[in-house]
Write an enzyme that holds these catalytic residues in place. Structure first.
Site, mmCIF file in Angstrom:
data_model
loop_
_atom_site.group_PDB
_atom_site.id
_atom_site.type_symbol
_atom_site.label_atom_id
_atom_site.label_comp_id
_atom_site.label_asym_id
_atom_site.label_seq_id
_atom_site.Cartn_x
_atom_site.Cartn_y
_atom_site.Cartn_z
ATOM 1 N N GLU A 76 10.344 16.557 13.828
ATOM 2 C CA GLU A 76 10.868 16.229 12.502
ATOM 3 C C GLU A 76 10.220 17.165 11.479
ATOM 4 O O GLU A 76 9.007 17.143 11.298
ATOM 5 C CB GLU A 76 10.529 14.772 12.150
ATOM 6 C CG GLU A 76 11.086 14.374 10.796
ATOM 7 C CD GLU A 76 10.633 12.991 10.343
ATOM 8 O OE1 GLU A 76 9.437 12.673 10.471
ATOM 9 O OE2 GLU A 76 11.482 12.234 9.855
ATOM 10 N N LYS A 93 0.871 -1.187 0.000
ATOM 11 C CA LYS A 93 0.000 0.000 0.000
ATOM 12 C C LYS A 93 0.904 1.233 0.000
ATOM 13 O O LYS A 93 1.412 1.656 1.045
ATOM 14 C CB LYS A 93 -0.888 -0.018 1.257
ATOM 15 C CG LYS A 93 -2.218 0.667 1.115
ATOM 16 C CD LYS A 93 -2.178 2.133 0.744
ATOM 17 C CE LYS A 93 -2.033 3.052 1.939
ATOM 18 N NZ LYS A 93 -1.798 4.471 1.530
ATOM 19 N N GLY A 135 6.724 5.169 7.774
ATOM 20 C CA GLY A 135 6.003 6.441 7.735
ATOM 21 C C GLY A 135 6.262 7.235 8.987
ATOM 22 O O GLY A 135 7.281 7.051 9.663
ATOM 23 N N SER A 136 5.324 8.116 9.312
ATOM 24 C CA SER A 136 5.485 9.022 10.451
ATOM 25 C C SER A 136 5.171 8.299 11.768
ATOM 26 O O SER A 136 4.529 7.241 11.781
ATOM 27 C CB SER A 136 4.532 10.200 10.283
ATOM 28 O OG SER A 136 3.201 9.726 10.345
ATOM 29 N N GLY A 159 1.313 8.152 12.070
ATOM 30 C CA GLY A 159 0.730 7.050 11.295
ATOM 31 C C GLY A 159 1.103 5.708 11.913
ATOM 32 O O GLY A 159 0.270 4.804 12.031
ATOM 33 N N CYS A 203 14.335 10.104 5.880
ATOM 34 C CA CYS A 203 14.131 9.764 7.289
ATOM 35 C C CYS A 203 15.402 9.969 8.089
ATOM 36 O O CYS A 203 15.354 10.342 9.247
ATOM 37 C CB CYS A 203 13.633 8.331 7.412
ATOM 38 S SG CYS A 203 14.692 7.144 6.580
ATOM 39 N N GLU A 244 9.201 1.416 10.780
ATOM 40 C CA GLU A 244 10.311 2.296 10.359
ATOM 41 C C GLU A 244 9.757 3.708 10.338
ATOM 42 O O GLU A 244 9.009 4.073 9.421
ATOM 43 C CB GLU A 244 10.781 1.903 8.955
ATOM 44 C CG GLU A 244 11.425 0.544 8.867
ATOM 45 C CD GLU A 244 12.827 0.508 9.459
ATOM 46 O OE1 GLU A 244 13.393 1.574 9.758
ATOM 47 O OE2 GLU A 244 13.344 -0.598 9.632
HETATM 48 P P1 NAD Z 1 2.452 8.778 7.060
HETATM 49 O O1 NAD Z 1 2.538 8.131 8.388
HETATM 50 O O2 NAD Z 1 1.557 9.936 6.901
HETATM 51 O O3 NAD Z 1 1.987 7.716 5.961
HETATM 52 C C1 NAD Z 1 2.736 6.535 5.692
HETATM 53 C C2 NAD Z 1 1.819 5.500 5.082
HETATM 54 O O4 NAD Z 1 0.875 5.092 6.064
HETATM 55 C C3 NAD Z 1 0.997 5.987 3.898
HETATM 56 O O5 NAD Z 1 0.922 4.960 2.948
HETATM 57 C C4 NAD Z 1 -0.353 6.257 4.507
HETATM 58 O O6 NAD Z 1 -1.416 6.170 3.594
HETATM 59 C C5 NAD Z 1 -0.431 5.157 5.548
HETATM 60 N N1 NAD Z 1 -1.330 5.420 6.678
HETATM 61 C C6 NAD Z 1 -1.498 6.586 7.339
HETATM 62 N N2 NAD Z 1 -2.415 6.421 8.317
HETATM 63 C C7 NAD Z 1 -2.814 5.131 8.293
HETATM 64 C C8 NAD Z 1 -3.737 4.347 9.053
HETATM 65 N N3 NAD Z 1 -4.443 4.871 10.039
HETATM 66 N N4 NAD Z 1 -3.868 3.050 8.747
HETATM 67 C C9 NAD Z 1 -3.150 2.496 7.761
HETATM 68 N N5 NAD Z 1 -2.277 3.187 6.977
HETATM 69 C C10 NAD Z 1 -2.110 4.486 7.251
HETATM 70 O O7 NAD Z 1 3.958 9.144 6.657
HETATM 71 P P2 NAD Z 1 4.455 9.932 5.348
HETATM 72 O O8 NAD Z 1 4.179 11.386 5.528
HETATM 73 O O9 NAD Z 1 3.965 9.237 4.135
HETATM 74 O O10 NAD Z 1 6.020 9.673 5.402
HETATM 75 C C11 NAD Z 1 6.955 10.519 5.983
HETATM 76 C C12 NAD Z 1 7.476 9.881 7.238
HETATM 77 O O11 NAD Z 1 8.058 8.615 6.942
HETATM 78 C C13 NAD Z 1 8.583 10.692 7.895
HETATM 79 O O12 NAD Z 1 8.330 10.735 9.279
HETATM 80 C C14 NAD Z 1 9.827 9.879 7.591
HETATM 81 O O13 NAD Z 1 10.879 10.077 8.513
HETATM 82 C C15 NAD Z 1 9.297 8.491 7.620
HETATM 83 N N6 NAD Z 1 10.200 7.575 6.910
HETATM 84 C C16 NAD Z 1 10.882 6.628 7.645
HETATM 85 C C17 NAD Z 1 11.783 5.771 7.016
HETATM 86 C C18 NAD Z 1 12.564 4.743 7.800
HETATM 87 O O14 NAD Z 1 13.120 3.837 7.192
HETATM 88 N N7 NAD Z 1 12.625 4.844 9.116
HETATM 89 C C19 NAD Z 1 11.958 5.862 5.629
HETATM 90 C C20 NAD Z 1 11.241 6.820 4.926
HETATM 91 C C21 NAD Z 1 10.353 7.666 5.567
#
Ligand code: NAD
Length: 489
Positions: free
Chosen positions: A385, A176, A229-230, A233, A285, A251
């Protein structure tokens, strides 16, 4: 405008609700594709397809070596489609072409090849139980259906870090991607069609987190969730997964410190610090977004840093001479500008940048490389962040002070230490709470080396052997060779 459907059970499908959403090109600020807006019904179709592929299809009957061959073919397919994958990733999220081709696409291919080699090399063990007439051994087994949820900043790389080990372990996957950058993951699926994986082994479900991500995580047939993701999330997804007692890998974000001591080589360190945050416009990230400078070199270092950062060329992510590309989406562009405005109001000193610009008059979302000094360690800029080209500079006196400041964060993804004293570098590496520590370099990573977070940056690891183990569970088998079983009473 291109229309992109979603993919399950070997077919491209229209979304159950018939709706699509726009995907924008961050260089022009204009929509270029319509992406299927999937919902709970689609999530169920995808998971059922993955479940059937795991339990009934040829995938589960393949030998580990045959699975490895499938992964090799997946790597070959990515190699054949590399130009198109790079083109779509740049158009959809503004990642610089020079970073993708050949660097990133080679990495994608290598990841498939690396895990292809592992598919027939993970072994169980015979356990020394000390009992007579008992053979106890372990079997590493796949979970079944894996939900792999990814962020927008590097969709292809993040997808393959999950996909390749999950498949090598024998699972099937529902990917996804982020609603802000789904197109390259769909393009990856097109490439993988060339690898002839059995239907249902890889499925790509597009749409919004709450509308389709949540039902995917909650689906009772999903047994493993891997999320990038964040923190916001991630905590929601972890809670949903916990309700179904599912294995989870997280992650998440970071606020990684770069510690610079007064014996560090000035120019190399300035280049390392700039390279650790600005080229992807801070949208990484592991971006080294907190710069901790020893007091004695503070002013000279900042002066040189500002000189180097200010000459960066912002522009077309497709151009070879672009140093910094756009911010990947409008919502995030506004968010980063909000951080800059509040940092000014909080009393930090703006040393350079701070403005939204449009260098080519293309309508794109660009923000200058921005450096704030005199940042209060308790302020939002020091703690949150930003995920943009914004560097927060603070000063320290000695090693103890540096470690205290470096660890004064909820995150723990990465850290950089710059010093010519290697005793100090190694000692501090042990004391920094982060999953990755760079000594006199920053930003490197490879398929063989595990990555992941401490504290709120997550748990579990991707890449390397640990990245494979995340997709395996252990079964312990007890075989009795006794001639008779004693009566219990
Ligand atoms: P986000 O958390 O907004 O979304 C990430 C994913 O989760 C998306 O696909 C989103 O649709 C999904 N999502 C969100 N809420 C959800 C829910 N309630 N149920 C199921 N799925 C849900 O994050 P973003 O803005 O897309 O990404 C940026 C973040 O990702 C930054 O904080 C960054 O540091 C982090 N990141 C971490 C790594 C790592 O390896 N640690 C790598 C890349 C990015």
């Amino acid at each position: 405008m291109e229309t992109c459907n979603w993919y399950a059970d070997g077919k491209w499908l229209e979304p159950a609700g018939g709706e699509y959403f726009d995907s924008d090109n961050p260089y022009t600020g204009k929509a270029w594709a319509r992406i299927a807006r999937c919902d709970e019904k689609d999530a169920n179709i995808a998971v059922q397809a993955a479940y059937r592929a795991f339990h009934e299809g040829p995938w589960g009957r393949m030998t580990p070596a045959e699975r490895g061959l499938m992964l090799r073919r997946s790597g070959d397919a990515v190699a054949r489609h590399a130009d198109r994958l790079a083109e779509v990733e740049t158009r959809d999220n503004g990642k610089r072409r020079v970073d993708i081709r050949p660097g990133l696409t080679s990495w994608l291919i290598d990841s498939f090849y690396y895990y292809a080699g592992m598919a027939d090399k993970f072994e169980g063990a015979v356990i020394p139980t000390g009992r007579d007439n008992i053979l106890n051994f372990t079997r590493p087994e796949p979970f079944g259906v894996v939900a792999a949820i990814t962020a927008w900043n590097s969709p292809l790389l993040i997808a393959i870090w999950k996909l390749a080990p999950a498949l090598a372990a024998g699972n099937t996957v529902v990917l996804k991607p982020s609603e802000f950058a789904s197109a390259s993951t769909l393009e990856l699926m097109r490439a993988l069609e060339d690898a002839d994986l059995p239907s249902g082994v890889v499925n790509v479900l597009t749409g919004f987190g709450t509308e389709v991500g949540a039902p995917l995580v909650e689906h009772p047939l999903v047994r493993k969730v891997s999320f990038t993701g964040s923190v916001a999330g991630g905590t929601r997804v972890a809670a949903l997964a916990a309700a179904g007692v599912k294995s989870v890998t997280m992650e998440l974000g970071g606020k990684s410190p770069q510690l610079v001591f007064d014996d560090a080589r000035l120019d190399d360190t300035v280049h390392g610090v700039c390279g650790g945050i600005f080229p992807p416009a801070g949208q990484s990230c592991i971006a080294g977004s907190r710069l901790l400078l020893q007091a004695g070199i503070h002013d000279a270092f900042v002066a040189r840093l500002v000189e180097v950062a200010s000459r960066a060329r912002l522009g077309d992510p497709n151009a070879d001479d672009t140093d910094i590309g756009p911010i990947a989406n409008r919502a995030h562009f506004d968010r980063v500008l909000g951080f800059i405005e509040r940092a000014r109001a909080d009393g930090a000193t703006l040393a350079c940048g701070g403005n939204a610009v449009d260098p080519d008059d293309s309508g794109g979302w660009f923000i200058e490389p921005t450096i704030f000094t005199d940042v209060d360690p308790e302020s939002e800029l020091a703690r949150a962040e930003v995920f943009g080209p914004v560097l927060a500079v603070m000063r320290f006196d000695d090693e103890a002070d540096a470690v205290r400041l470096a660890n004064a964060t909820d995150y723990g993804l990465a850290a950089g230490i710059w010093t010519e004293d290697h005793r100090r570098a190694l000692e501090l590496a042990n004391r920094i709470e982060a999953g990755t520590v760079y000594l006199n370099n920053y930003f490197d990573a490879c398929t063989q080396s595990p990555v992941g977070g401490y504290k709120q940056s997550g748990y579990g690891r991707e890449l390397g052997w640990e990245g494979l183990r995340a997709y395996l569970q252990t079964k312990s088998v007890w075989l009795s060779t006794a001639r008779r079983i004693d009566a219990p009473f």
